[in-house]
Design a protein around this motif. Sequence first.
Motif, short mmCIF file in Angstrom:
data_model
loop_
_atom_site.label_atom_id
_atom_site.label_comp_id
_atom_site.label_asym_id
_atom_site.label_seq_id
_atom_site.Cartn_x
_atom_site.Cartn_y
_atom_site.Cartn_z
N ARG A 38 21.04 65.74 -55.93
CA ARG A 38 21.74 66.99 -55.64
C ARG A 38 22.80 66.77 -54.56
O ARG A 38 23.93 67.25 -54.68
N TRP A 39 22.46 66.03 -53.49
CA TRP A 39 23.44 65.72 -52.45
C TRP A 39 24.60 64.94 -53.04
O TRP A 39 25.76 65.21 -52.72
N ASN A 40 24.30 64.01 -53.92
CA ASN A 40 25.35 63.21 -54.56
C ASN A 40 26.29 64.07 -55.39
O ASN A 40 27.49 63.80 -55.46
N ARG A 41 25.77 65.11 -56.03
CA ARG A 41 26.62 66.03 -56.80
C ARG A 41 27.44 66.95 -55.90
O ARG A 41 28.62 67.16 -56.14
N GLU A 42 26.79 67.50 -54.89
CA GLU A 42 27.41 68.56 -54.09
C GLU A 42 28.25 68.06 -52.92
O GLU A 42 29.25 68.69 -52.58
N ILE A 46 33.14 64.85 -51.74
CA ILE A 46 34.06 65.36 -50.72
C ILE A 46 33.81 64.77 -49.34
O ILE A 46 34.70 64.83 -48.49
N TYR A 47 32.64 64.21 -49.11
CA TYR A 47 32.28 63.75 -47.77
C TYR A 47 33.34 62.87 -47.12
O TYR A 47 33.75 63.13 -45.98
N PRO A 48 33.84 61.83 -47.78
CA PRO A 48 34.80 60.94 -47.09
C PRO A 48 36.13 61.62 -46.77
O PRO A 48 36.89 61.12 -45.94
N LYS A 49 36.41 62.76 -47.38
CA LYS A 49 37.67 63.47 -47.17
C LYS A 49 37.59 64.47 -46.01
O LYS A 49 38.61 65.01 -45.61
N THR A 50 36.39 64.72 -45.51
CA THR A 50 36.19 65.72 -44.47
C THR A 50 36.36 65.11 -43.08
O THR A 50 36.24 63.89 -42.92
N PRO A 51 36.61 65.95 -42.06
CA PRO A 51 36.67 65.40 -40.69
C PRO A 51 35.36 64.71 -40.29
O PRO A 51 35.38 63.67 -39.63
N TYR A 98 17.33 67.54 -47.81
CA TYR A 98 18.59 68.20 -48.15
C TYR A 98 18.25 69.55 -48.75
O TYR A 98 17.67 69.64 -49.83
N ALA A 99 18.62 70.62 -48.03
CA ALA A 99 18.31 71.98 -48.47
C ALA A 99 19.54 72.75 -48.92
O ALA A 99 19.48 73.95 -49.10
N GLY A 100 20.64 72.05 -49.09
CA GLY A 100 21.87 72.70 -49.53
C GLY A 100 23.03 72.39 -48.60
O GLY A 100 22.84 71.92 -47.48
N ASP A 101 24.23 72.66 -49.11
CA ASP A 101 25.42 72.26 -48.36
C ASP A 101 25.59 72.99 -47.04
O ASP A 101 26.00 72.39 -46.05
N ASP A 102 25.27 74.27 -46.95
CA ASP A 102 25.42 74.99 -45.68
C ASP A 102 24.55 74.39 -44.59
O ASP A 102 24.99 74.20 -43.45
N PHE A 103 23.30 74.11 -44.92
CA PHE A 103 22.39 73.51 -43.94
C PHE A 103 22.88 72.11 -43.55
O PHE A 103 22.88 71.76 -42.38
N PHE A 104 23.29 71.33 -44.54
CA PHE A 104 23.73 69.97 -44.27
C PHE A 104 24.90 69.95 -43.30
O PHE A 104 24.87 69.26 -42.28
N TRP A 105 25.96 70.71 -43.61
CA TRP A 105 27.16 70.69 -42.77
C TRP A 105 26.85 71.22 -41.37
O TRP A 105 27.35 70.67 -40.37
N GLY A 106 26.04 72.25 -41.27
CA GLY A 106 25.68 72.80 -39.96
C GLY A 106 24.90 71.80 -39.12
O GLY A 106 25.20 71.59 -37.93
N LEU A 107 23.90 71.17 -39.72
CA LEU A 107 23.09 70.19 -38.99
C LEU A 107 23.90 68.95 -38.63
O LEU A 107 23.79 68.43 -37.52
#
Length: 124
Positions: A38-42, A46-51, A98-107
Amino acid sequence: MRHVLAFIAVLFSAAASPASGELRLVMLEQDGCAYCARWNREIAPIYPKTPEGKAAPLERADIRGPYPDGLSFKPSPVFTPTFILVADGRETGRIEGYAGDDFFWGLLGRLLEQSGQYQMETGE
């Protein structure tokens, strides 16, 4: 001749180890992990393109090891995925699961801020 050999040894050691102050995010995963998939899909595309991705490039390893650059983690990771922020070759924090993108980015943002080597951009 001795100076040339010493210089070559310095070049090889610098290339083999991360630069001082370098942040890395090590993702520990295993085959068959639905949350890793799921992390690989979501996130992965985009990860390498983010700050965050530019500040802490992603490295992957199997949870059972071996880990990049001979790293070792205490306590030993149990869950996949586990994301470990590494600064100067040492763990500074981790996200287990991994509980979803909002949690991941916040943590991840919190871990990066706490490292003292990254400042979140604000929309001001």
